[in-house]
Design an enzyme around this catalytic site. Structure first.
Site, PDB file in Angstrom:
ATOM      1  N   ARG A  45       0.867  -1.182   0.000  1.00  0.00           N
ATOM      2  CA  ARG A  45       0.000   0.000   0.000  1.00  0.00           C
ATOM      3  C   ARG A  45       0.895   1.221   0.000  1.00  0.00           C
ATOM      4  O   ARG A  45       2.119   1.116   0.090  1.00  0.00           O
ATOM      5  CB  ARG A  45      -1.027  -0.010   1.146  1.00  0.00           C
ATOM      6  CG  ARG A  45      -0.681  -0.682   2.448  1.00  0.00           C
ATOM      7  CD  ARG A  45       0.405  -0.029   3.242  1.00  0.00           C
ATOM      8  NE  ARG A  45       0.200   1.384   3.418  1.00  0.00           N
ATOM      9  CZ  ARG A  45       1.143   2.266   3.687  1.00  0.00           C
ATOM     10  NH1 ARG A  45       2.418   1.865   3.823  1.00  0.00           N
ATOM     11  NH2 ARG A  45       0.899   3.533   3.828  1.00  0.00           N
ATOM     12  N   GLY A  46       0.259   2.402  -0.113  1.00  0.00           N
ATOM     13  CA  GLY A  46       1.031   3.634  -0.275  1.00  0.00           C
ATOM     14  C   GLY A  46       1.090   3.935  -1.773  1.00  0.00           C
ATOM     15  O   GLY A  46       1.442   3.049  -2.575  1.00  0.00           O
ATOM     16  N   ALA A  47       0.758   5.187  -2.131  1.00  0.00           N
ATOM     17  CA  ALA A  47       0.549   5.516  -3.543  1.00  0.00           C
ATOM     18  C   ALA A  47       1.730   5.147  -4.458  1.00  0.00           C
ATOM     19  O   ALA A  47       1.537   4.449  -5.465  1.00  0.00           O
ATOM     20  CB  ALA A  47       0.187   6.993  -3.664  1.00  0.00           C
ATOM     21  N   ARG A  88      -7.488   0.151  -6.646  1.00  0.00           N
ATOM     22  CA  ARG A  88      -7.653   1.218  -5.652  1.00  0.00           C
ATOM     23  C   ARG A  88      -7.803   2.542  -6.397  1.00  0.00           C
ATOM     24  O   ARG A  88      -6.910   2.939  -7.138  1.00  0.00           O
ATOM     25  CB  ARG A  88      -6.456   1.244  -4.684  1.00  0.00           C
ATOM     26  CG  ARG A  88      -6.340  -0.057  -3.879  1.00  0.00           C
ATOM     27  CD  ARG A  88      -5.497   0.104  -2.636  1.00  0.00           C
ATOM     28  NE  ARG A  88      -6.137   0.949  -1.643  1.00  0.00           N
ATOM     29  CZ  ARG A  88      -5.507   1.402  -0.558  1.00  0.00           C
ATOM     30  NH1 ARG A  88      -4.232   1.112  -0.346  1.00  0.00           N
ATOM     31  NH2 ARG A  88      -6.154   2.153   0.319  1.00  0.00           N
ATOM     32  N   GLN A 197      -1.825   2.133  10.045  1.00  0.00           N
ATOM     33  CA  GLN A 197      -0.539   2.262   9.333  1.00  0.00           C
ATOM     34  C   GLN A 197       0.497   2.999  10.182  1.00  0.00           C
ATOM     35  O   GLN A 197       1.686   2.732  10.066  1.00  0.00           O
ATOM     36  CB  GLN A 197      -0.740   3.027   8.006  1.00  0.00           C
ATOM     37  CG  GLN A 197      -1.484   2.273   6.930  1.00  0.00           C
ATOM     38  CD  GLN A 197      -2.972   2.596   6.961  1.00  0.00           C
ATOM     39  OE1 GLN A 197      -3.546   2.898   7.996  1.00  0.00           O
ATOM     40  NE2 GLN A 197      -3.608   2.516   5.813  1.00  0.00           N
ATOM     41  N   ASP A 238      -2.013  10.862  -1.757  1.00  0.00           N
ATOM     42  CA  ASP A 238      -2.401   9.871  -2.771  1.00  0.00           C
ATOM     43  C   ASP A 238      -2.746  10.525  -4.096  1.00  0.00           C
ATOM     44  O   ASP A 238      -2.685   9.885  -5.144  1.00  0.00           O
ATOM     45  CB  ASP A 238      -3.587   9.047  -2.274  1.00  0.00           C
ATOM     46  CG  ASP A 238      -3.101   7.955  -1.351  1.00  0.00           C
ATOM     47  OD1 ASP A 238      -2.743   8.259  -0.199  1.00  0.00           O
ATOM     48  OD2 ASP A 238      -3.023   6.792  -1.807  1.00  0.00           O
ATOM     49  N   ASN A 248      -5.228  12.400   1.118  1.00  0.00           N
ATOM     50  CA  ASN A 248      -4.335  11.493   1.848  1.00  0.00           C
ATOM     51  C   ASN A 248      -5.197  10.691   2.820  1.00  0.00           C
ATOM     52  O   ASN A 248      -6.424  10.861   2.880  1.00  0.00           O
ATOM     53  CB  ASN A 248      -3.232  12.287   2.571  1.00  0.00           C
ATOM     54  CG  ASN A 248      -2.134  11.386   3.118  1.00  0.00           C
ATOM     55  OD1 ASN A 248      -1.631  10.528   2.394  1.00  0.00           O
ATOM     56  ND2 ASN A 248      -1.774  11.531   4.374  1.00  0.00           N
ATOM     57  N   LYS A 249      -4.561   9.825   3.559  1.00  0.00           N
ATOM     58  CA  LYS A 249      -5.267   8.936   4.488  1.00  0.00           C
ATOM     59  C   LYS A 249      -6.302   9.669   5.329  1.00  0.00           C
ATOM     60  O   LYS A 249      -6.033  10.776   5.810  1.00  0.00           O
ATOM     61  CB  LYS A 249      -4.212   8.259   5.375  1.00  0.00           C
ATOM     62  CG  LYS A 249      -4.734   7.305   6.404  1.00  0.00           C
ATOM     63  CD  LYS A 249      -5.654   6.248   5.845  1.00  0.00           C
ATOM     64  CE  LYS A 249      -5.054   5.461   4.699  1.00  0.00           C
ATOM     65  NZ  LYS A 249      -6.058   4.643   3.973  1.00  0.00           N
TER      66      LYS A 249
HETATM   67  O1  MRU Z   1      -4.491   3.224   2.309  1.00  0.00           O
HETATM   68  P1  MRU Z   1      -3.000   3.393   2.207  1.00  0.00           P
HETATM   69  O2  MRU Z   1      -2.250   2.796   3.340  1.00  0.00           O
HETATM   70  O3  MRU Z   1      -2.495   2.960   0.852  1.00  0.00           O
HETATM   71  O4  MRU Z   1      -2.815   4.960   2.300  1.00  0.00           O
HETATM   72  C1  MRU Z   1      -1.522   5.477   2.199  1.00  0.00           C
HETATM   73  C2  MRU Z   1      -1.445   6.924   2.437  1.00  0.00           C
HETATM   74  O5  MRU Z   1      -2.419   7.587   2.714  1.00  0.00           O
HETATM   75  C3  MRU Z   1      -0.097   7.555   2.240  1.00  0.00           C
HETATM   76  O6  MRU Z   1       0.047   8.676   3.063  1.00  0.00           O
HETATM   77  C4  MRU Z   1       0.052   7.991   0.771  1.00  0.00           C
HETATM   78  O7  MRU Z   1      -0.223   6.930  -0.088  1.00  0.00           O
HETATM   79  C5  MRU Z   1       1.393   8.527   0.492  1.00  0.00           C
HETATM   80  S1  MRU Z   1       2.593   7.259   0.515  1.00  0.00           S
HETATM   81  C6  MRU Z   1       4.105   7.882   0.160  1.00  0.00           C
END
Ligand code: MRU
Length: 347
Positions: A45-47, A88, A197, A238, A248-249
């Site tokens: 996970r993470g963009a 996603r 996370q 994201d 973002n999250k």
């Molecule tokens: O749902 P996730 O864990 O994929 O969400 C991730 C985030 O919100 C991160 O902050 C974002 O993707 C940036 S990662 C460098």
């Protein structure tokens, strides 16, 4: 560096982020369908990590194909891209990566390439994205590290670290770089309900680097800010719209409002692959709704009464007016972001 994902002779190997921090185990995806599953279930996970994973997924699809030319492979290629694109919706890096491979494939089709060449070129494009991602994180770190206090508390939300990228991280890369510059940073990591996370991943990777870290529940930030324990906030994104609104999250928006109220600078660190100039404002960013079980249960244990209403949007949008700077691999962007993004965008 933490091995978030890696290409191996067997397939793409992912550290299983659903198991951290209690268990360090790995999942190897040998087909593009498995890569799609790994993205949906948040093993990865993470963009930025999602984008590069999808590129490797397409490479696995090409390797598994029985077609002998690019033209024969084309219908399957489209299906592979569609499957991965459906995983996603919010992280624009996913679509950025798929579009980049699509452009490459269009050229291979025009050149009437054979399947061996298709496989090799897609895989080397995925490798290039992997390397570029680490380089971008390092560059963001260098620019953003300068913004961090010489000494003090820095709050982050979710995990925008090595585990969310191919290595080093965006927001956590900024913190790592500040520490490498000799700054004395104490990180406050929001636990980040419901998937945790921050509590699980940010805490784990910062501890591995020996960076002092305290996990706080999401509802503790205001009180710590009021007590003067937080000097800056840095988060990832994201998707950043053309006016600077940043998805973002879920919970990031709360933190931005709190930071503004307490006069604390709120920074967003993201590579240009996260900036979506085709989306005018945050209102048009699609927000993923995740399964209810992430809220109703934790560790297999039910937390809420049967039948209660549940809402689980995975992201929120922080309006540009709360952001002190966007930290990119090409430098710092300041408000008005509509203008700075347009001026600084890569051609
Ligand atoms: O749902 P996730 O864990 O994929 O969400 C991730 C985030 O919100 C991160 O902050 C974002 O993707 C940036 S990662 C460098």
């Amino acid at each position: 560096m933490i091995p978030t994902l890696a290409w191996t002779p067997e397939g793409v190997r992912f550290i299983d982020q659903t198991k951290l921090p209690l268990e360090e185990s790995y999942v190897v995806a040998t087909t593009y369908e498995q890569v799609a599953d790994v993205i949906v279930t948040m093993v990865v996970r993470g963009a930025p990590a999602i984008g590069v994973s999808a590129a490797y997924g397409i490479a696995l699809g090409a390797i598994g194909a029985t077609a002998s030319t690019a033209a024969e492979f084309a219908p399957e290629f489209d299906a592979i891209c569609a499957r991965l694109a459906g995983t996603r919706p919010t992280a624009v890096n996913l679509f950025w990566a798929i579009d980049r491979i699509k452009r490459l494939f269009a050229g291979l089709l025009a050149d009437q390439a054979n399947i061996a060449e298709v496989r090799e070129r897609i895989l080397s494009e995925a490798h290039a994205m992997y390397d570029e991602d680490i380089a971008a994180c390092k560059a963001m770190g260098a620019f953003g590290g300068e913004l961090m206090p010489q000494e003090g508390g820095v709050l982050t939300h979710c995990n925008a670290g090595a585990l969310a990228t191919c290595g080093y991280g965006t927001a956590l890369g900024v913190i790592r770089s500040a520490v490498e510059q000799g700054k004395h940073i104490h990180v406050f990591a929001d636990e980040t309900r419901p998937f945790l996370q921050g509590a699980r991943l940010t805490a784990w990777e910062l501890m591995a680097d020996g960076i002092p870290t305290t996990v706080i529940c999401d509802n503790m930030a205001a009180s710590l800010m009021k007590a003067g324990r937080i000097q800056a906030v840095v988060v990832g994104a994201d998707r950043i719209a053309a006016n600077g609104d940043a998805a973002n999250k879920i919970g990031t928006y709360n933190v931005a409002i709190l930071a503004k109220e307490h006069g604390i600078p709120f920074y967003v660190a993201a590579p240009w692959s996260t900036i979506d100039m085709a989306t005018p404002t945050g209102d048009s960013i699609p927000i993923e709704e995740r399964p209810q079980i992430e809220v109703t249960h934790h560790g297999g244990r039910q937390l809420t009464p049967d039948g209660v209403g549940i809402c689980n949007p995975a992201f929120d949008v922080t309006p540009a007016k709360y952001i002190a700077a966007i930290i990119t691999e090409r430098g710092l962007l300041r408000a008005p972001f509509g203008e700075s993004l347009l001026r600084e965008r890569p051609q």
